[in-house]
Design an enzyme around this catalytic site. Structure first.
Site, mmCIF file in Angstrom:
data_model
loop_
_atom_site.group_PDB
_atom_site.id
_atom_site.type_symbol
_atom_site.label_atom_id
_atom_site.label_comp_id
_atom_site.label_asym_id
_atom_site.label_seq_id
_atom_site.Cartn_x
_atom_site.Cartn_y
_atom_site.Cartn_z
ATOM 1 N N GLU A 1 0.429 -1.402 -0.009
ATOM 2 C CA GLU A 1 0.424 -0.382 -0.048
ATOM 3 C C GLU A 1 0.627 1.557 0.312
ATOM 4 O OE1 GLU A 1 -2.529 -0.228 3.518
ATOM 5 O OE2 GLU A 1 -3.447 -2.148 2.489
ATOM 6 N N ASN B 1 1.833 -5.011 -2.615
ATOM 7 C CA ASN B 1 -0.008 -5.768 -2.776
ATOM 8 C C ASN B 1 -0.455 -4.247 -2.689
ATOM 9 O OD1 ASN B 1 -1.645 -7.791 -1.728
ATOM 10 N ND2 ASN B 1 -1.300 -6.424 -0.002
ATOM 11 N N HIS C 1 -11.402 -5.926 -1.801
ATOM 12 C CA HIS C 1 -11.967 -5.832 -1.415
ATOM 13 C C HIS C 1 -13.488 -5.356 -2.090
ATOM 14 C CE1 HIS C 1 -9.129 -7.024 2.345
ATOM 15 N NE2 HIS C 1 -8.528 -6.593 1.686
ATOM 16 N N GLU D 1 -6.612 -10.877 -0.858
ATOM 17 C CA GLU D 1 -7.026 -10.520 0.279
ATOM 18 C C GLU D 1 -8.794 -10.216 -0.226
ATOM 19 O OE1 GLU D 1 -6.159 -7.387 2.944
ATOM 20 O OE2 GLU D 1 -3.727 -6.913 2.244
ATOM 21 N N ASP E 1 -12.652 -9.918 -0.194
ATOM 22 C CA ASP E 1 -13.481 -10.004 0.503
ATOM 23 C C ASP E 1 -15.105 -9.197 -0.346
ATOM 24 O OD1 ASP E 1 -13.103 -8.035 1.224
ATOM 25 O OD2 ASP E 1 -12.281 -9.061 3.281
#
Length: 445
Positions: A158, A201, A237, A266, A268
């Site tokens: 990030e 990432n 996400h 990650e 979801d």
């Protein structure tokens, strides 16, 4: 456990790990009836984020061990967890996850080496020269401890801003070391463990936009100059306000065309029922369409422990039952099983809470009820209020009360088609407490 003892222990158990891996491979070849085995049949891994403090819960461990082929420590490898004081490393919780995974033939993703968040205060107080030394020492200390045990590392996490600028994010590393800190971190990581895949990432890079373009330009530059980067992680996400982008697959492919692997790291997706299932299908199909998409990781085993638990974003509900999204993912991976998904006669629903209005003395809350993969004729949900609070009115539902727990049933809105939603609302007097109520499991009939 010292590094030497750890290596000896790992060597002593290598036969058991290899046997577990062979068993998993044989299981995959015979029947792709779990997420991990179905993904393996497609040449991918399917993993999950894991919290060490849940491994003692029988249902959590059983679901993890049955379904997944890769794990990512959720917080246990971050800087504040592994080096809270300069030079004093602690690996107890991370070791627990790594040992659990390897004893069951699972791979491990390392997360994360250099990140602006979850830093102990001593890092931010360093001057530039000390910070450079500390960053490299941290990478060497963490990667050295797990050398040969991690298949991919999120080396830098990030580092770019949201929005349309494509600029780097302000952080101790960016502000004091400049743009070169990312390259330096990757070069240090390659020397620390030459066998591990090294990833960048980030989030909100899933489609083509200013942020993903900036990451793309960095990766292109790194590849042209021989900076060691092997993979790019896309956190993915998603929710109704930030859905799966229409150019998701194309974006993954353009990064792969630079000569790096891409990983969904990650994942979801907030929601429920057939809509959530359809979105998960889009993600899996996109990964399968890109030959260098090597695997997918969902960010948690069960909705109840998700960082976005109110949005029920994962494949297993709070009771570890498979959701329609699980069935959709398994099917997209070419697997087969008997989950409680669409068409099997299982009646399910989910309940999610939102505060819709707020003032000094009270607030309005809304609970959205969503049917699962089959139509339902009625539903029941519970709402537990903090002890000080009281409900002054409720609409679109019929409540019964026991202490601070309301059990709400439909007043007229019980019949729902598969994936359809309704809601009920209530007004609460805070009485000195601004805490949110807890919404229990939805029961369908």
């Amino acid at each position: 456990m010292s590094m030497t003892v750890r290596r000896l222990t790992r060597a002593a158990t290598a036969g058991l790990v290899a046997a577990a891996a062979l068993t998993a491979a044989a299981h995959s070849a015979e029947a792709a009836d779990t997420l991990g085995s179905a993904a393996a049949g497609q040449g991918r891994y399917f993993g999950t984020a894991v919290a060490a403090n849940h491994l003692g819960e029988a249902d959590y461990a059983a679901t993890l061990d049955r379904e997944f082929g890769s794990v990512t420590p959720e917080n246990e490898m971050k800087w504040d967890a592994t080096e809270p004081s300069r030079g004093a490393f602690t690996f107890t919780s991370a070791d627990r996850i790594v040992d659990h995974a390897h004893s069951r033939g699972m791979d491990v993703r390392g997360h994360t080496l250099v990140w602006h968040s979850q830093l102990p205060s001593w890092v931010s107080s360093l001057g530039a020269s000390d910070l450079r030394t500390a960053m490299n020492d941290h990478i060497n200390g963490l990667m050295g401890h797990y050398k040969g045990e991690i298949h991919s590392w999120d080396v830098v996490n990030e580092a770019f801003q949201d929005g349309g600028s494509g600029a780097r994010r302000s952080s101790p590393f960016q502000d004091k070391l400049g743009d070169g800190f990312i390259e330096e971190a990757f070069r240090t990581a390659r020397a620390a463990d030459p066998a591990a895949k090294l990833c960048y990432n980030d989030y909100n890079t899933d489609g083509v936009n200013a942020k993903s373009n900036a990451v793309y330009d960095m990766v292109e530059d790194f590849k042209s100059r021989g900076v060691p980067i092997d993979c790019v992680g896309f956190q993915s996400h998603f929710n109704p306000n930030s859905p799966v982008p229409s150019d998701y697959r194309q974006n993954l492919q353009r990064f792969a065309d630079l000569g790096v692997d891409v990983q969904i790291t990650e994942l979801d997706i907030e929601g429920s029922g057939s809509a959530q299932a359809a979105n998960y299908t889009k993600v899996v199909e996109a990964c399968l369409a890109v030959s260098r998409c090597t695997g997918m990781t969902v960010w948690g085993v069960t909705d109840k422990y998700s960082w976005r638990s109110s949005g029920t974003p994962l494949l297993f509900d709070g009771d570890y039952d498979e959701k329609p999204a699980y069935d959709a993912v398994l099917s997209a991976l070419g697997g087969s099983g008997d989950p409680g998904g669409p068409g099997d006669g299982t009646l399910t629903c989910t309940a999610t809470y939102t505060r819709t209005a707020d003032w000094n003395s009270g607030y309005n809350g809304q609970v959205t009820i969503t049917a699962g993969g089959e139509p339902i004729s009625s539903w029941t949900a519970t709402v537990t209020l903090p002890a000080q609070q009281s409900v002054s009115s409720l609409w679109n539902g019929t409540p019964t009360r026991s202490g601070n727990v309301m059990t709400v049933r439909p007043s007229w809105n019980g019949t729902l088609a598969a994936g359809a939603s309704t809601s009920f609302g209530f007004t609460v007097a805070k009485n000195g407490s601004d805490a949110a109520p807890a919404v229990g499991t939805c029961t369908a009939s």
